[in-house]
Structures are given as structure tokens and as C-alpha cells.
Design an enzyme around this catalytic site. Structure first.
Site, PDB file in Angstrom:
ATOM      1  N   TYR A  16      28.228   3.011  26.812  1.00 33.28           N
ATOM      2  CA  TYR A  16      28.271   3.160  25.359  1.00 33.28           C
ATOM      3  C   TYR A  16      27.296   4.253  24.927  1.00 33.28           C
ATOM      4  O   TYR A  16      27.642   5.141  24.141  1.00 33.28           O
ATOM      5  CB  TYR A  16      27.954   1.824  24.672  1.00 33.28           C
ATOM      6  N   GLU A  38      29.249  -3.813  14.225  1.00 36.80           N
ATOM      7  CA  GLU A  38      27.857  -3.858  13.765  1.00 36.80           C
ATOM      8  C   GLU A  38      27.631  -5.078  12.876  1.00 36.80           C
ATOM      9  O   GLU A  38      26.593  -5.726  12.959  1.00 36.80           O
ATOM     10  CB  GLU A  38      27.476  -2.568  13.024  1.00 36.80           C
ATOM     11  N   TRP A  46      23.227  -6.237  20.698  1.00 36.07           N
ATOM     12  CA  TRP A  46      24.362  -5.326  20.818  1.00 36.07           C
ATOM     13  C   TRP A  46      25.105  -5.596  22.115  1.00 36.07           C
ATOM     14  O   TRP A  46      26.322  -5.479  22.177  1.00 36.07           O
ATOM     15  CB  TRP A  46      23.876  -3.883  20.712  1.00 36.07           C
TER      16      TRP A  46
END
Length: 186
Positions: A16, A38, A46
Site C-alpha cells: 500500500y 478511512e 489501518w
């Protein structure tokens, strides 16, 4: 170059970081995906969200904005029961809510991307952090965008979430200056 350290936890986070984080995107579908993910992250890591990303894509038809805007409460409940997504019903309903609001913004600005990027005159903010501890969790820009999104009835768009979102879609480059992916090192 030592670079960014936050993604060293695992290969998925590294992928990512290397391929998506802080890279400018103007694609409404991708931007909607990042806003949704998000928002799902609120209170979580995350890494947790990235582990569930493929399930989110299946559940929300690859974050098709029109599809998501038309989801019924029953369909959202089915997503909660049948997919390996974060089970918070408010976060799941925010995907539908935010899709509806994005469609309104698209009527006004032509695209969700145009609405967002006009805040910075379509030019990414390039920061030059030496240490990750110097990086803010929110800024005046994230506060301003958060305030306007809330005014427009978006959900899960507080200034901290929005700052992470701005990084995710590349409106802000927060790679460490020592990272090979920092804009100045390319």
C-alpha cells in the site's frame, strides 16, 4: 535512504505504501473507496482495514458510487452479516450516505475529485518531514474540508480521518524526505 517506517509491519502495508499512499488520484471511484475505508478505520488500525479491503470491494461492488447510493437498510444488514467487513452498522451505513452526498457534489462540481482538489488548486501539498513523529494528525486544510463535508451531511469525516484520507488520495505527500517514494526523490 531509511524512508518511512510505519508500513514495515507487513507486506500488505508495504505494498500500500509503495503503490498507493500519497500518489495523486483523480478517480472518483478510488477516492470514494479511500473515504469509505478511512471512515471504517476510525478507532482501529489501518492494517485491520487493509486486511478487509477485498471483502469491502465485494460487498460494495468495487465501491460503485451509484450502487452504494441505492443500498437499502436490509442490504446493508446483509453486508454486515455475510461479509468480513467491520461490523459497525453506522460505518456501513456511512458508505451509502456518503455515496448519496458524492452524487450531489458531482452535480455541483462535475466530480468529487474536482470538489476536493480545488481546495489546493489541483496541486499536491509536498511536505518534507524528517521524522514520522513530526507529521501532524490533522491540519487547517483537513479541518476546513471536514467542516464542509459535515455541512454537506457526510459521515465519519472528522479532521483526523480527513487528513489520513488526503494522504491516501495523494493530495498530501507525507513520505519522509528520506523515502524513495517522496515526490522530491523521483
Amino acid at each position: 535512504m531509511s524512508g518511512c517506517m510505519w508500513h514495515k509491519k507487513n507486506e500488505m502495508m508495504k505494498k500500500y505504501h509503495d503503490n498507493e499512499w500519497c500518489k495523486p488520484s483523480y478517480d472518483d471511484k478510488y477516492i470514494f473507496e479511500m473515504l469509505s475505508l478511512e471512515g471504517a478505520q476510525a478507532g482501529l488500525s489501518w492494517n485491520t482495514v487493509l486486511c478487509k479491503r477485498e471483502e469491502y470491494k465485494k460487498a460494495f461492488h468495487d465501491f460503485d458510487i451509484f450502487y452504494c447510493s441505492g443500498l437499502s437498510d436490509e442490504e446493508i444488514e446483509e453486508i454486515r452479516e455475510n461479509y468480513k467487513v467491520i461490523k459497525n452498522i453506522l460505518k456501513l451505513k456511512s458508505v451509502r450516505n456518503n455515496a448519496i452526498e458524492i452524487l450531489k457534489i458531482k452535480e455541483e462540481f462535475g466530480s468529487f475529485s474536482n470538489y476536493l482538489w480545488q481546495y489546493i488548486e489541483f496541486k499536491p501539498i509536498i511536505n518534507s518531514w524528517e521524522n514520522e513523529s513530526d507529521m501532524p494528525t490533522q491540519t487547517e486544510l483537513s479541518q476546513k474540508i471536514s467542516k464542509d463535508l459535515k455541512r454537506r451531511q457526510f459521515k465519519f469525516v472528522g479532521p483526523v480521518i480527513i487528513y489520513s484520507f488526503l494522504q491516501a488520495i495523494g493530495m498530501v505527500d507525507d513520505h519522509m524526505v528520506s523515502c524513495k517514494y517522496h515526490s522530491l526523490n523521483k
